[in-house]
Design a protein around this motif. Structure first.
Motif, PDB file in Angstrom:
ATOM      1  N   GLU A   1       8.370  15.241   2.607  1.00  0.00           N
ATOM      2  CA  GLU A   1       7.368  16.259   3.337  1.00  0.00           C
ATOM      3  C   GLU A   1       8.052  17.211   4.361  1.00  0.00           C
ATOM      4  OE1 GLU A   1       3.604  15.322   6.335  1.00  0.00           O
ATOM      5  OE2 GLU A   1       3.537  14.226   4.318  1.00  0.00           O
ATOM      6  N   GLU A   2       7.418  18.447   4.086  1.00  0.00           N
ATOM      7  CA  GLU A   2       8.005  19.321   4.959  1.00  0.00           C
ATOM      8  C   GLU A   2       7.062  19.574   6.407  1.00  0.00           C
ATOM      9  OE1 GLU A   2       6.929  23.631   3.658  1.00  0.00           O
ATOM     10  OE2 GLU A   2       9.182  23.947   3.794  1.00  0.00           O
ATOM     11  N   PHE A   3       7.544  19.953   7.453  1.00  0.00           N
ATOM     12  CA  PHE A   3       6.941  19.553   8.563  1.00  0.00           C
ATOM     13  C   PHE A   3       7.380  20.576   9.704  1.00  0.00           C
ATOM     14  CE2 PHE A   3      10.757  17.341   8.892  1.00  0.00           C
ATOM     15  CZ  PHE A   3      11.541  17.432  10.201  1.00  0.00           C
ATOM     16  N   TYR A   4       6.625  20.774  10.789  1.00  0.00           N
ATOM     17  CA  TYR A   4       6.939  21.818  11.848  1.00  0.00           C
ATOM     18  C   TYR A   4       6.708  20.926  13.254  1.00  0.00           C
ATOM     19  CZ  TYR A   4       1.622  22.578  12.033  1.00  0.00           C
ATOM     20  OH  TYR A   4       0.470  22.546  12.197  1.00  0.00           O
ATOM     21  N   GLY A   5       7.482  21.494  14.088  1.00  0.00           N
ATOM     22  CA  GLY A   5       7.573  20.742  15.390  1.00  0.00           C
ATOM     23  C   GLY A   5       6.252  20.394  16.095  1.00  0.00           C
ATOM     24  N   ALA A   6       5.095  21.135  16.138  1.00  0.00           N
ATOM     25  CA  ALA A   6       3.974  20.720  16.690  1.00  0.00           C
ATOM     26  C   ALA A   6       3.323  19.473  15.935  1.00  0.00           C
ATOM     27  CB  ALA A   6       3.085  21.968  16.811  1.00  0.00           C
TER      28      ALA A   6
ATOM     29  N   HIS B   1       9.851   8.342  11.780  1.00  0.00           N
ATOM     30  CA  HIS B   1       8.761   8.965  11.384  1.00  0.00           C
ATOM     31  C   HIS B   1       9.042   9.903  10.264  1.00  0.00           C
ATOM     32  CE1 HIS B   1       5.366  11.629  11.366  1.00  0.00           C
ATOM     33  NE2 HIS B   1       6.285  12.631  11.488  1.00  0.00           N
ATOM     34  N   LEU B   2      10.307  10.355   9.999  1.00  0.00           N
ATOM     35  CA  LEU B   2      10.787  11.058   8.817  1.00  0.00           C
ATOM     36  C   LEU B   2      10.970  10.433   7.669  1.00  0.00           C
ATOM     37  CD1 LEU B   2      13.742  13.575  10.100  1.00  0.00           C
ATOM     38  CD2 LEU B   2      11.181  13.978   9.428  1.00  0.00           C
ATOM     39  N   LEU B   3      10.957   8.799   7.757  1.00  0.00           N
ATOM     40  CA  LEU B   3      11.391   8.111   6.707  1.00  0.00           C
ATOM     41  C   LEU B   3       9.951   7.754   6.018  1.00  0.00           C
ATOM     42  CD1 LEU B   3      14.513   6.036   8.038  1.00  0.00           C
ATOM     43  CD2 LEU B   3      14.291   7.852   6.157  1.00  0.00           C
ATOM     44  N   ILE B   4       9.001   7.715   6.753  1.00  0.00           N
ATOM     45  CA  ILE B   4       7.657   7.438   6.164  1.00  0.00           C
ATOM     46  C   ILE B   4       7.550   8.338   5.069  1.00  0.00           C
ATOM     47  CG2 ILE B   4       5.115   7.281   6.650  1.00  0.00           C
ATOM     48  CD1 ILE B   4       5.914   6.216   9.478  1.00  0.00           C
ATOM     49  N   ARG B   5       7.731   9.750   5.290  1.00  0.00           N
ATOM     50  CA  ARG B   5       7.145  11.026   4.367  1.00  0.00           C
ATOM     51  C   ARG B   5       8.666  11.545   4.204  1.00  0.00           C
ATOM     52  NH1 ARG B   5       3.641  10.626   8.570  1.00  0.00           N
ATOM     53  NH2 ARG B   5       1.331  10.323   7.682  1.00  0.00           N
ATOM     54  N   PRO B   6       9.597  11.332   3.535  1.00  0.00           N
ATOM     55  CA  PRO B   6      10.848  11.968   3.235  1.00  0.00           C
ATOM     56  C   PRO B   6      10.781  13.210   2.796  1.00  0.00           C
ATOM     57  CG  PRO B   6      10.776   9.862   1.989  1.00  0.00           C
ATOM     58  CD  PRO B   6       9.631   9.866   2.861  1.00  0.00           C
TER      59      PRO B   6
ATOM     60  N   LEU C   1      18.755  18.041   8.562  1.00  0.00           N
ATOM     61  CA  LEU C   1      17.671  18.859   8.035  1.00  0.00           C
ATOM     62  C   LEU C   1      17.924  20.130   7.578  1.00  0.00           C
ATOM     63  CD1 LEU C   1      15.714  18.418  11.439  1.00  0.00           C
ATOM     64  CD2 LEU C   1      15.408  16.833   9.122  1.00  0.00           C
ATOM     65  N   THR C   2      17.011  20.740   6.659  1.00  0.00           N
ATOM     66  CA  THR C   2      17.046  22.352   6.392  1.00  0.00           C
ATOM     67  C   THR C   2      15.716  22.885   7.172  1.00  0.00           C
ATOM     68  OG1 THR C   2      15.979  21.936   4.355  1.00  0.00           O
ATOM     69  CG2 THR C   2      18.403  21.670   3.996  1.00  0.00           C
TER      70      THR C   2
ATOM     71  N   THR D   1       8.580  27.035  12.146  1.00  0.00           N
ATOM     72  CA  THR D   1       9.585  26.934  11.435  1.00  0.00           C
ATOM     73  C   THR D   1       9.340  25.529  10.685  1.00  0.00           C
ATOM     74  OG1 THR D   1      11.240  27.934  12.781  1.00  0.00           O
ATOM     75  CG2 THR D   1      12.048  26.499  11.628  1.00  0.00           C
ATOM     76  N   PHE D   2       9.473  25.552   9.523  1.00  0.00           N
ATOM     77  CA  PHE D   2       9.540  24.356   8.575  1.00  0.00           C
ATOM     78  C   PHE D   2      10.641  23.515   8.483  1.00  0.00           C
ATOM     79  CE2 PHE D   2       5.450  26.689   7.787  1.00  0.00           C
ATOM     80  CZ  PHE D   2       4.444  25.714   8.235  1.00  0.00           C
ATOM     81  N   TYR D   3      10.553  22.440   8.576  1.00  0.00           N
ATOM     82  CA  TYR D   3      12.042  21.696   8.585  1.00  0.00           C
ATOM     83  C   TYR D   3      11.746  20.502   7.250  1.00  0.00           C
ATOM     84  CZ  TYR D   3      13.096  23.171  12.986  1.00  0.00           C
ATOM     85  OH  TYR D   3      13.530  23.998  14.070  1.00  0.00           O
ATOM     86  N   THR D   4      12.777  20.237   6.392  1.00  0.00           N
ATOM     87  CA  THR D   4      12.673  19.079   5.514  1.00  0.00           C
ATOM     88  C   THR D   4      13.803  18.218   5.605  1.00  0.00           C
ATOM     89  OG1 THR D   4      11.830  20.905   3.939  1.00  0.00           O
ATOM     90  CG2 THR D   4      12.739  18.909   2.938  1.00  0.00           C
ATOM     91  N   LEU D   5      13.945  17.097   5.416  1.00  0.00           N
ATOM     92  CA  LEU D   5      14.938  16.093   5.417  1.00  0.00           C
ATOM     93  C   LEU D   5      15.830  16.389   4.011  1.00  0.00           C
ATOM     94  CD1 LEU D   5      16.113  13.730   7.218  1.00  0.00           C
ATOM     95  CD2 LEU D   5      14.824  12.110   5.737  1.00  0.00           C
TER      96      LEU D   5
END
Length: 160
Positions: A51-56, A44-49, A82-83, A107-111
């Motif tokens: 992009e910032e995302f959050y858990g929900a 999933h992360l590799l589709i939008r490497p 991740l950061t 909490t926002f995460y980024t690869l």
């Protein structure tokens, strides 16, 4: 190599390998254990490497269980894949429900760049031995590792 076996009442026995993971030869992040849900998340992360995302948001897109995803996010962050950052004050207050307050900050995460390399390596390496999606069409839910563009399957039209 010593392997411990755990078996409790009503539980099947399983083996635990206490040895550390073999490090990547040219990637500076810590290598982690990759199970099915981890692979779903990495793909999933590799589709939008970028992009910032959050858990929900990830739960909604992948169908992963929160009890699986949130520990995975922490493990990937500790390993350097991740950061993260807390939601800023303005965004946090802007999403407050009138009369109820803003709730918990996201909490926002980024690869991370090296995490991207590691995820790409693991996704490529781990998918080699997988069955093709057409082998198990009834067990391929939305958000599974087969629903990403690399493994999409075109089903024949219904005869109705």
């Amino acid at each position: 190599m010593h392997v411990n076996t755990l078996a409790g009442r009503g539980q099947s026995s399983r083996s635990i390998d206490p040895s550390p993971r073999t490090p990547f030869s040219d990637i500076t992040v810590e290598r982690i254990r990759i199970a099915g849900p981890t692979l779903v998340f990495l793909r999933h992360l590799l589709i939008r490497p970028q992009e910032e995302f959050y858990g929900a948001e990830v739960i909604a897109r992948t169908g992963l269980d929160p009890g699986t995803l949130y520990p995975l996010l922490k493990r990937l962050e500790r390993a350097g894949w991740l950061t993260s950052r807390l939601e800023d004050d303005v965004a946090w207050m802007n999403r407050a429900t009138p009369g109820r307050g803003p709730g918990k900050r996201r909490t926002f995460y980024t690869l991370a760049p090296e995490g991207h390399r590691a995820a790409r390596h693991e996704a490529q390496h781990r998918t080699r031995g997988l069955k093709k999606p057409t082998d198990r069409p009834d067990k391929t839910p939305a958000g599974s590792l087969y629903s990403t563009p690399k493994c999409q399957v075109t089903l024949p039209p219904d005869d109705n």
